[in-house]
Design a protein around this motif. Structure first.
Motif, PDB file in Angstrom:
ATOM      1  N   ALA A  81      44.407  58.568  52.634  1.00 15.03           N
ATOM      2  CA  ALA A  81      43.182  57.792  52.831  1.00 15.03           C
ATOM      3  C   ALA A  81      42.942  56.764  51.735  1.00 15.03           C
ATOM      4  N   GLN A  82      43.601  56.909  50.606  1.00 16.05           N
ATOM      5  CA  GLN A  82      43.368  55.995  49.487  1.00 16.05           C
ATOM      6  C   GLN A  82      43.641  54.540  49.869  1.00 16.05           C
ATOM      7  N   GLY A  83      44.681  54.294  50.631  1.00 16.33           N
ATOM      8  CA  GLY A  83      44.998  52.923  51.041  1.00 16.33           C
ATOM      9  C   GLY A  83      43.904  52.314  51.903  1.00 16.33           C
ATOM     10  N   ALA A  84      43.377  53.083  52.843  1.00 17.75           N
ATOM     11  CA  ALA A  84      42.299  52.597  53.706  1.00 17.75           C
ATOM     12  C   ALA A  84      41.037  52.334  52.886  1.00 17.75           C
ATOM     13  N   GLU A  85      40.745  53.214  51.929  1.00 19.81           N
ATOM     14  CA  GLU A  85      39.580  53.032  51.073  1.00 19.81           C
ATOM     15  C   GLU A  85      39.728  51.773  50.214  1.00 19.81           C
ATOM     16  N   LEU A  86      40.915  51.543  49.727  1.00 19.24           N
ATOM     17  CA  LEU A  86      41.180  50.332  48.949  1.00 19.24           C
ATOM     18  C   LEU A  86      40.901  49.088  49.787  1.00 19.24           C
ATOM     19  N   MET A  87      41.356  49.090  51.037  1.00 15.82           N
ATOM     20  CA  MET A  87      41.156  47.930  51.908  1.00 15.82           C
ATOM     21  C   MET A  87      39.681  47.717  52.268  1.00 15.82           C
ATOM     22  N   GLU A  88      38.891  48.792  52.315  1.00 20.00           N
ATOM     23  CA  GLU A  88      37.453  48.666  52.582  1.00 20.00           C
ATOM     24  C   GLU A  88      36.742  47.928  51.454  1.00 20.00           C
ATOM     25  N   HIS A  89      37.225  48.089  50.236  1.00 22.62           N
ATOM     26  CA  HIS A  89      36.533  47.565  49.065  1.00 22.62           C
ATOM     27  C   HIS A  89      37.151  46.293  48.487  1.00 22.62           C
ATOM     28  N   THR A  90      38.277  45.872  49.026  1.00 25.71           N
ATOM     29  CA  THR A  90      38.916  44.648  48.537  1.00 25.71           C
ATOM     30  C   THR A  90      39.136  43.687  49.704  1.00 25.71           C
ATOM     31  N   VAL A  91      39.476  42.464  49.370  1.00 22.31           N
ATOM     32  CA  VAL A  91      39.746  41.440  50.381  1.00 22.31           C
ATOM     33  C   VAL A  91      41.238  41.531  50.727  1.00 22.31           C
ATOM     34  N   PRO A  92      41.574  42.037  51.924  1.00 24.47           N
ATOM     35  CA  PRO A  92      42.980  42.271  52.269  1.00 24.47           C
ATOM     36  C   PRO A  92      43.873  41.028  52.146  1.00 24.47           C
ATOM     37  N   GLU A  93      43.349  39.881  52.492  1.00 22.90           N
ATOM     38  CA  GLU A  93      44.152  38.642  52.437  1.00 22.90           C
ATOM     39  C   GLU A  93      44.518  38.244  51.006  1.00 22.90           C
ATOM     40  N   GLU A  94      43.808  38.788  50.038  1.00 26.98           N
ATOM     41  CA  GLU A  94      44.070  38.439  48.642  1.00 26.98           C
ATOM     42  C   GLU A  94      44.776  39.551  47.867  1.00 26.98           C
ATOM     43  N   ALA A  95      45.133  40.620  48.562  1.00 21.20           N
ATOM     44  CA  ALA A  95      45.834  41.735  47.912  1.00 21.20           C
ATOM     45  C   ALA A  95      47.313  41.394  47.780  1.00 21.20           C
ATOM     46  N   ARG A  96      47.852  41.637  46.613  1.00 24.81           N
ATOM     47  CA  ARG A  96      49.266  41.374  46.355  1.00 24.81           C
ATOM     48  C   ARG A  96      49.850  42.501  45.517  1.00 24.81           C
ATOM     49  N   ALA A  97      51.079  42.837  45.801  1.00 25.16           N
ATOM     50  CA  ALA A  97      51.827  43.774  44.969  1.00 25.16           C
ATOM     51  C   ALA A  97      53.286  43.369  45.028  1.00 25.16           C
ATOM     52  N   THR A 112      58.034  49.885  39.426  1.00 25.10           N
ATOM     53  CA  THR A 112      57.207  49.102  38.511  1.00 25.10           C
ATOM     54  C   THR A 112      57.011  47.724  39.114  1.00 25.10           C
ATOM     55  N   GLY A 113      55.912  47.098  38.743  1.00 22.76           N
ATOM     56  CA  GLY A 113      55.642  45.763  39.258  1.00 22.76           C
ATOM     57  C   GLY A 113      54.283  45.271  38.822  1.00 22.76           C
ATOM     58  N   ARG A 114      53.715  44.399  39.640  1.00 26.19           N
ATOM     59  CA  ARG A 114      52.401  43.825  39.359  1.00 26.19           C
ATOM     60  C   ARG A 114      51.569  43.917  40.628  1.00 26.19           C
ATOM     61  N   LEU A 115      50.271  44.096  40.429  1.00 31.71           N
ATOM     62  CA  LEU A 115      49.361  44.097  41.561  1.00 31.71           C
ATOM     63  C   LEU A 115      48.160  43.232  41.253  1.00 31.71           C
ATOM     64  N   SER A 116      47.529  42.736  42.308  1.00 26.61           N
ATOM     65  CA  SER A 116      46.330  41.927  42.144  1.00 26.61           C
ATOM     66  C   SER A 116      45.496  42.031  43.409  1.00 26.61           C
ATOM     67  N   GLY A 117      44.249  41.681  43.266  1.00 25.42           N
ATOM     68  CA  GLY A 117      43.354  41.705  44.414  1.00 25.42           C
ATOM     69  C   GLY A 117      41.989  41.184  44.035  1.00 25.42           C
ATOM     70  N   THR A 118      41.105  41.165  45.029  1.00 29.40           N
ATOM     71  CA  THR A 118      39.735  40.719  44.830  1.00 29.40           C
ATOM     72  C   THR A 118      38.808  41.779  45.401  1.00 29.40           C
ATOM     73  N   VAL A 119      37.811  42.156  44.628  1.00 30.88           N
ATOM     74  CA  VAL A 119      36.835  43.151  45.065  1.00 30.88           C
ATOM     75  C   VAL A 119      35.832  42.460  45.978  1.00 30.88           C
ATOM     76  N   ALA A 121      32.776  43.331  47.083  1.00 29.36           N
ATOM     77  CA  ALA A 121      31.361  43.340  46.701  1.00 29.36           C
ATOM     78  C   ALA A 121      31.021  42.328  45.612  1.00 29.36           C
ATOM     79  N   THR A 122      31.969  42.052  44.709  1.00 28.20           N
ATOM     80  CA  THR A 122      31.669  41.162  43.580  1.00 28.20           C
ATOM     81  C   THR A 122      32.343  39.798  43.677  1.00 28.20           C
ATOM     82  N   GLY A 123      33.405  39.706  44.462  1.00 27.82           N
ATOM     83  CA  GLY A 123      34.170  38.465  44.535  1.00 27.82           C
ATOM     84  C   GLY A 123      35.069  38.254  43.327  1.00 27.82           C
ATOM     85  N   LYS A 124      35.108  39.248  42.419  1.00 29.85           N
ATOM     86  CA  LYS A 124      35.929  39.134  41.213  1.00 29.85           C
ATOM     87  C   LYS A 124      37.347  39.648  41.484  1.00 29.85           C
ATOM     88  N   SER A 125      38.284  39.049  40.770  1.00 32.38           N
ATOM     89  CA  SER A 125      39.697  39.417  40.931  1.00 32.38           C
ATOM     90  C   SER A 125      40.172  40.318  39.805  1.00 32.38           C
TER      91      SER A 125
END
Length: 159
Positions: A81-97, A112-119, A121-125
């Motif tokens: 369920a963690q993945g679905a919860e992550l998508m509820e709280h972030t902008v899916p189009e801006e999620a990167r890994a 190992t790698g890098r991840l990024s996204g935008t929340v 509720a806040t619009g912050k990345s």
């Protein structure tokens, strides 16, 4: 040194080859499950993720009270369920890994790698490195330890 290599090459014995073959087979099985896990996460296939996780999972992700999708988990269903919860709280189009390395040693895998996204509720990345350690036993994920830049994520969740 070349003499030892030649001797090993020209006169192999069954004993040294058997453990290597078993370890290689275990590694390939682990690699296949981890690839399936990544594909299911990317597709948002929670049902498939539940099947990939063991009934009980050694889940480790540093608790972060300001991040709604980061919490203790133990069962395969909670982990999936963690993945679905992550998508509820972030902008899916801006999620990167991105995965820079995918290392396998028997039942253990480390990505190992890098991840990024935008929340949402806040619009912050947020952005930063990650390391994910998975253990696969009997075709199911029994360990999921994720190390990431929790400070960057917490700051993005804070209004």
């Amino acid at each position: 040194m070349s003499a030892a290599v030649t001797a090993t090459t020209t006169a192999p014995t069954a004993t040294p080859a058997t453990p290597a073959t078993g370890a290689e087979a275990a590694g390939e099985a682990t690699r296949a499950v981890v690839r399936e896990f990544l594909a299911a996460r990317l597709a948002g296939d929670t049902e498939r993720l539940v099947a990939l996780f063991a009934d009980e999972v050694d889940w480790q992700l540093a608790e972060n009270p300001s991040v709604p999708w980061i919490r203790p988990r133990r069962t395969g269903a909670e982990c999936a369920a963690q993945g679905a919860e992550l998508m509820e709280h972030t902008v899916p189009e801006e999620a990167r890994a991105t995965v820079d390395a995918f290392l396998v040693d028997g039942a253990d895998a480390v990505l190992t790698g890098r991840l990024s996204g935008t929340v949402r509720a806040t619009g912050k990345s947020f952005e930063g490195p990650f390391a994910l350690r998975l253990t696969v036993e009997d075709g199911r994920i029994t360990r999921h330890h994720l190390y990431e830049d929790g400070l960057s994520i917490a700051e993005a969740c804070t209004p």
